[in-house]
Design a protein around this motif. Structure first.
Motif, PDB file in Angstrom:
ATOM      1  N   GLY A 199     -20.589-100.624   8.848  1.00 44.63           N
ATOM      2  CA  GLY A 199     -19.832 -99.764   9.737  1.00 44.63           C
ATOM      3  C   GLY A 199     -20.021-100.126  11.203  1.00 44.63           C
ATOM      4  O   GLY A 199     -20.867-100.957  11.558  1.00 44.63           O
ATOM      5  N   PRO A 200     -19.253 -99.505  12.095  1.00 50.01           N
ATOM      6  CA  PRO A 200     -19.352 -99.816  13.526  1.00 50.01           C
ATOM      7  C   PRO A 200     -20.640 -99.274  14.137  1.00 50.01           C
ATOM      8  O   PRO A 200     -21.131 -98.212  13.738  1.00 50.01           O
ATOM      9  CB  PRO A 200     -18.125 -99.130  14.131  1.00 50.01           C
ATOM     10  N   LEU A 201     -21.163-100.012  15.094  1.00 45.08           N
ATOM     11  CA  LEU A 201     -22.349 -99.605  15.847  1.00 45.08           C
ATOM     12  C   LEU A 201     -21.997 -99.644  17.324  1.00 45.08           C
ATOM     13  O   LEU A 201     -21.545-100.679  17.832  1.00 45.08           O
ATOM     14  CB  LEU A 201     -23.519-100.548  15.559  1.00 45.08           C
TER      15      LEU A 201
ATOM     16  N   SER B 165     -18.687-101.857  21.063  1.00 42.46           N
ATOM     17  CA  SER B 165     -18.814-101.584  19.639  1.00 42.46           C
ATOM     18  C   SER B 165     -18.960-102.878  18.853  1.00 42.46           C
ATOM     19  O   SER B 165     -18.285-103.869  19.141  1.00 42.46           O
ATOM     20  CB  SER B 165     -17.586-100.810  19.148  1.00 42.46           C
ATOM     21  N   LEU B 166     -19.844-102.865  17.874  1.00 42.79           N
ATOM     22  CA  LEU B 166     -20.039-103.985  16.957  1.00 42.79           C
ATOM     23  C   LEU B 166     -19.555-103.574  15.576  1.00 42.79           C
ATOM     24  O   LEU B 166     -19.880-102.489  15.092  1.00 42.79           O
ATOM     25  CB  LEU B 166     -21.521-104.368  16.889  1.00 42.79           C
TER      26      LEU B 166
ATOM     27  N   LEU C  91     -30.617 -94.441  24.170  1.00 46.31           N
ATOM     28  CA  LEU C  91     -29.228 -93.985  24.223  1.00 46.31           C
ATOM     29  C   LEU C  91     -28.429 -94.550  23.046  1.00 46.31           C
ATOM     30  O   LEU C  91     -27.601 -93.842  22.452  1.00 46.31           O
ATOM     31  CB  LEU C  91     -28.592 -94.407  25.549  1.00 46.31           C
ATOM     32  N   THR C  92     -28.664 -95.815  22.719  1.00 49.35           N
ATOM     33  CA  THR C  92     -27.961 -96.430  21.589  1.00 49.35           C
ATOM     34  C   THR C  92     -28.313 -95.726  20.286  1.00 49.35           C
ATOM     35  O   THR C  92     -27.436 -95.419  19.461  1.00 49.35           O
ATOM     36  CB  THR C  92     -28.298 -97.927  21.505  1.00 49.35           C
ATOM     37  N   LEU C  93     -29.587 -95.447  20.078  1.00 46.60           N
ATOM     38  CA  LEU C  93     -30.002 -94.724  18.869  1.00 46.60           C
ATOM     39  C   LEU C  93     -29.339 -93.352  18.797  1.00 46.60           C
ATOM     40  O   LEU C  93     -28.789 -92.963  17.761  1.00 46.60           O
ATOM     41  CB  LEU C  93     -31.523 -94.576  18.855  1.00 46.60           C
ATOM     42  N   ALA C  94     -29.391 -92.613  19.891  1.00 42.03           N
ATOM     43  CA  ALA C  94     -28.830 -91.264  19.898  1.00 42.03           C
ATOM     44  C   ALA C  94     -27.327 -91.287  19.654  1.00 42.03           C
ATOM     45  O   ALA C  94     -26.800 -90.435  18.923  1.00 42.03           O
ATOM     46  CB  ALA C  94     -29.142 -90.586  21.228  1.00 42.03           C
TER      47      ALA C  94
END
Length: 332
Positions: free
Chosen positions: A160-162, A154-155, A233-236
């Motif tokens: 907000g967190p990504l 998580s970033l 996967l990251t986008l979804a």
């Protein structure tokens, strides 16, 4: 001819029958092995092979059904990716032969130990600074679930967190690299519209762009099928939408872009390789619209400003830290 291919051809009698070559270089090996087929996850290599040996090549993160009693894996750089690929091939080779070929400096002997899960590996040849290993697949593993092998981190971004989803073999697997970390601090002041994340990897920059510029169209491009799968996967996972493209360099990018953002690659396997990055700098203007913008992060020792100014426009250094620089330029 790639030296790994030369090592295979020293044992050509082993590879005369039906055979799957996984991760092979884009040389003439298929021409010497007429019963072989290929599986690639590098769009550039796949394109070159398909142009010469049409209909004998498969592309993607999972192998086509192995309709052969044997397969050869050309050792990739990542140990995690090697484990996945060996298991994916061995799962379809019950009683068949799985071969591994690679350079000594790439860690072929260490990687050969990963074959012990399927049987007793043995070294067949050592030449051209490479080795060739073989195992008879007596212990057949289940087909691996690639998504189950993903690493999540998580970033904490300003909006907000990504959550980043990283698959084996993707650049900076499971962690944020220093260059992207620096570039994430410099996403303000970009030209909105149609924005491209070039060399998207696990989708960090492209996803952050979509969050920062929600009304902009975001495209993400990478040459590696595992990177493209990771970006999707990251986008979804973050409920974001963007176009994700698997293609060989900037030539595969859309035209009419407002912004190109990039942490461009300069390694291919264990070798340093600048061609994709330098082609980006030479061709960026062709893909940008009027007043289009290029912003990238690069190792500070790379002499990119003269190339940027020759082909695009005046180059500004926005920041420098930990051996990296942020460059910004607008189309002339």
């Amino acid at each position: 001819m790639d030296p790994r291919s030369e090592v295979l051809l020293r044992q050509a009698q082993l590879f005369a029958g039906p055979l799957l070559l996984a991760g092979l270089p884009s040389d003439d090996l298929l021409g010497h092995l007429p019963n072989a087929r290929s599986w690639s996850w590098h769009a550039g290599d796949h394109g070159l092979l398909e142009s010469r040996f049409a209909g004998r090549n498969h592309f993607g993160v999972t192998p086509a059904p192995v309709a052969a009693p044997a397969a050869v894996l050309f050792l990739p750089k990542s140990r995690d990716l090697t484990e996945y690929l060996l298991s994916a091939l061995a799962a379809q080779l019950a009683g068949g032969d799985l071969f591994l070929v690679g350079e000594k400096r790439a860690g072929i002997e260490r990687a050969a130990k990963q074959m012990a899960a399927f049987g007793k590996p043995r070294k067949l040849d050592s030449a051209r600074h490479c080795q060739l290993w073989q195992v008879r697949v007596d212990n057949v593993p289940p087909a691996p679930d690639l998504e189950a092998l993903a690493q999540y981190y998580s970033l904490q971004l300003a909006d907000g967190p990504l959550t980043v989803v990283s698959l084996p073999g993707v650049f900076s697997h499971g962690r944020l690299d220093v260059g992207s970390q620096l570039l994430l601090q410099h996403l303000d002041g970009l030209q909105p519209g149609h924005m491209l994340d070039f060399g998207c990897g696990a989708g960090v920059l492209g996803s952050a762009l979509k969050r920062r510029y929600p009304d902009s169209r975001i495209s993400m491009l990478d040459v590696d099928a595992f990177a493209v799968a990771s970006s999707r996967l990251t986008l979804a996972h973050n409920n974001l939408e963007a176009e994700v493209i698997c293609g060989d360099g900037i030539d595969a990018a859309p035209l009419g872009l407002s912004t190109i953002l990039s942490n461009p690659p300069f390694h291919q396997g264990v070798h340093t390789h600048y061609q994709a990055s330098e082609n980006l700098l030479r061709q960026a203007a062709r893909h940008l619209d009027a007043n289009g913008q290029l912003r990238l992060v690069a190792n500070s020792f790379l002499k990119y400003p003269p190339l940027i100014e020759q082909h695009l426009g005046a180059c500004t250094i926005l920041d420098e830290a930990k051996g990296f620089r942020i460059y910004d330029a607008r189309k002339k």
